[in-house]
Design an enzyme around this catalytic site. Structure first.
Site, short mmCIF file in Angstrom:
data_model
loop_
_atom_site.label_atom_id
_atom_site.label_comp_id
_atom_site.label_asym_id
_atom_site.label_seq_id
_atom_site.Cartn_x
_atom_site.Cartn_y
_atom_site.Cartn_z
N HIS A 202 -1.50 7.70 -1.31
CA HIS A 202 -1.42 7.21 0.08
C HIS A 202 -1.16 8.28 1.12
O HIS A 202 -1.11 8.01 2.31
CB HIS A 202 -0.34 6.12 0.21
N1 UDP Z 1 5.45 0.52 -4.90
C1 UDP Z 1 5.27 -0.84 -5.09
N2 UDP Z 1 3.99 -1.31 -5.22
C2 UDP Z 1 2.89 -0.50 -5.20
C3 UDP Z 1 3.09 0.89 -5.01
C4 UDP Z 1 4.37 1.36 -4.84
O1 UDP Z 1 6.23 -1.61 -5.13
O2 UDP Z 1 1.77 -1.01 -5.32
C5 UDP Z 1 6.82 1.02 -4.74
C6 UDP Z 1 7.21 2.11 -5.71
O3 UDP Z 1 7.67 1.55 -6.92
C7 UDP Z 1 8.30 2.84 -4.95
C8 UDP Z 1 7.86 2.72 -3.51
O4 UDP Z 1 6.92 1.64 -3.47
O5 UDP Z 1 9.54 2.19 -5.10
C9 UDP Z 1 7.20 3.98 -3.04
O6 UDP Z 1 6.64 3.78 -1.80
P1 UDP Z 1 5.41 4.63 -1.24
O7 UDP Z 1 4.70 5.25 -2.37
O8 UDP Z 1 4.65 3.73 -0.34
O9 UDP Z 1 6.11 5.71 -0.30
P2 UDP Z 1 6.88 7.07 -0.55
O10 UDP Z 1 7.87 6.87 -1.66
O11 UDP Z 1 5.88 8.14 -0.84
O12 UDP Z 1 7.59 7.33 0.74
#
Ligand code: UDP
Length: 355
Positions: A202
């Site tokens: 993403h």
């Molecule tokens: N996550 C989720 N469903 C998905 C993809 C990710 O629940 O389809 C959760 C994942 O387990 C983690 C969080 O979203 O807890 C991570 O968010 P994201 O990857 O959007 O953002 P980042 O952590 O990079 O800020």
């Protein structure tokens, strides 16, 4: 004491959950504001439902705008709300547009600001998340760090006052939910425990860059196992524009909608290996000791690189395929992320400081 939390994006709904619980246990008044940055059911409401998060007290509905427009709308929307509520503290989480705009709005209103997940750095100022983190840390009155490395990062920037290593609130939620999920997510996708890879993409570098996105998918199309790929809306938008590139030519990749947190934990736990550019997913792979291949050249979570169970592979097909072969579970699990009581520690700090 009255505290107002500002959230707006998927990982922030997860991060705020244990904080809300801690406020409730300590009988502290808490107000929840959702900016509306993420708005699809699978990116927002499902987390409130599954994690039993109370309905937000305020919703700014900034959906579907550019980051610049969202920043302006959040600033404008928060002005009146902060004037009316006058909380003793505003809490912002992580590194999104909602974090940075929320921080700035509190500074304008002279309301003390706390940053949850302070001190993370990629040292790449071309990443919007890095700009959001740095600005927010430098505006904050209280800085809650998830790791000791984060404390050291702040020290290098001259921030030493009111910096607290409390642990990672994402580890709190993880611990509380890793055993509760019972779903048919594996069956639904026709995969077996340890018989598939899990992929998430993403970040701007990958989701908004056709060549990088193609390179990742072509690499994964070359492996024989299934790859479960919950597609983030930003990545979906780009995939739709790829006229010469058909997902059906990559039959082992299962393109599915984003899943809820409990299903995600099950997908992560049962994956052979995880490929991701997400910060949260890298950490969850580490908590679970599932080998992780990070589709970036740097990470804010350097601890996860210890013992070779997370490899930085960037986006080259060759490097990704090599990293898939070499990345293995680590022998000695070690936690750098606290003991699962980060939210409780934060509330203790707030009680001491705000009284
Ligand atoms: N996550 C989720 N469903 C998905 C993809 C990710 O629940 O389809 C959760 C994942 O387990 C983690 C969080 O979203 O807890 C991570 O968010 P994201 O990857 O959007 O953002 P980042 O952590 O990079 O800020």
């Amino acid at each position: 004491m009255k505290v107002l939390s500002i959230v707006g994006a998927r990982p922030q709904f997860i991060k705020v959950k244990p904080v809300i619980e801690s406020f409730r246990r300590n009988r502290i008044q808490h107000i929840l504001l959702h900016t509306g940055q993420h708005y699809d059911y699978e990116m927002s409401k499902i987390f409130f439902q599954q994690l039993n998060i109370p309905k937000p007290d305020y919703h700014l509905n900034v959906k579907g705008q550019t980051s610049t427009q969202q920043t302006a709308l959040i600033l404008q929307g928060l002005e009146g709300i902060l004037k009316k509520e006058r909380p003793d503290m505003v809490l912002v989480y992580g590194d999104t547009t909602s974090t940075m705009a929320g921080a700035l709005a509190s500074v304008h209103q002279k309301i003390p600001l706390g940053h949850v997940e302070a001190g993370l750095r990629s040292y790449r100022l071309d990443m919007p998340e890095e700009v959001n983190r740095v600005l927010t840390d430098h505006m904050s009155n209280l800085l809650f760090c998830p790791t000791k490395a984060a404390v050291d990062n702040l020290k290098r920037e001259g921030i030493t006052k009111n910096v607290f290593f409390v642990g990672d609130v994402m580890y709190d939620v993880f611990k509380q939910n890793i055993s509760v999920g019972h779903s048919n997510i594996l069956k639904k996708n026709g995969v077996k425990p340890k018989g598939y890879y899990l992929l998430t993409i993403h970040r701007q570098d990958n989701a908004d860059n056709i060549e990088n996105l193609k390179s990742i998918l072509l690499a994964l199309g070359k492996i024989k196992d299934s790859v479960v790929f919950p597609v983030h809306p930003r990545t979906q938008k780009m995939l739709k524009t790829l006229k010469d590139f058909k997902p059906e030519n990559l039959p082992n990749i299962l393109f599915i909608s984003p899943v809820g947190y409990l299903d995600m934990l099950i997908l992560e736990k049962n994956a052979k290996k995880i490929l991701t550019d997400s910060g949260g997913v890298q950490k969850e792979a580490y908590f679970l000791n599932v080998p992780c291949i990070t589709l970036r050249n740097e990470t804010e979570w350097k601890e996860t690189l210890n013992d070779g169970c997370n490899t930085l592979a960037g986006v080259s097909q060759e490097k990704i395929l090599k990293a898939i072969k070499k990345t293995a579970p680590r022998k000695k699990p070690k936690s750098f992320f606290g003991d699962g009581r980060a939210a409780e520690e934060m509330v203790e700090v707030l009680k001491k400081i705000l009284g």
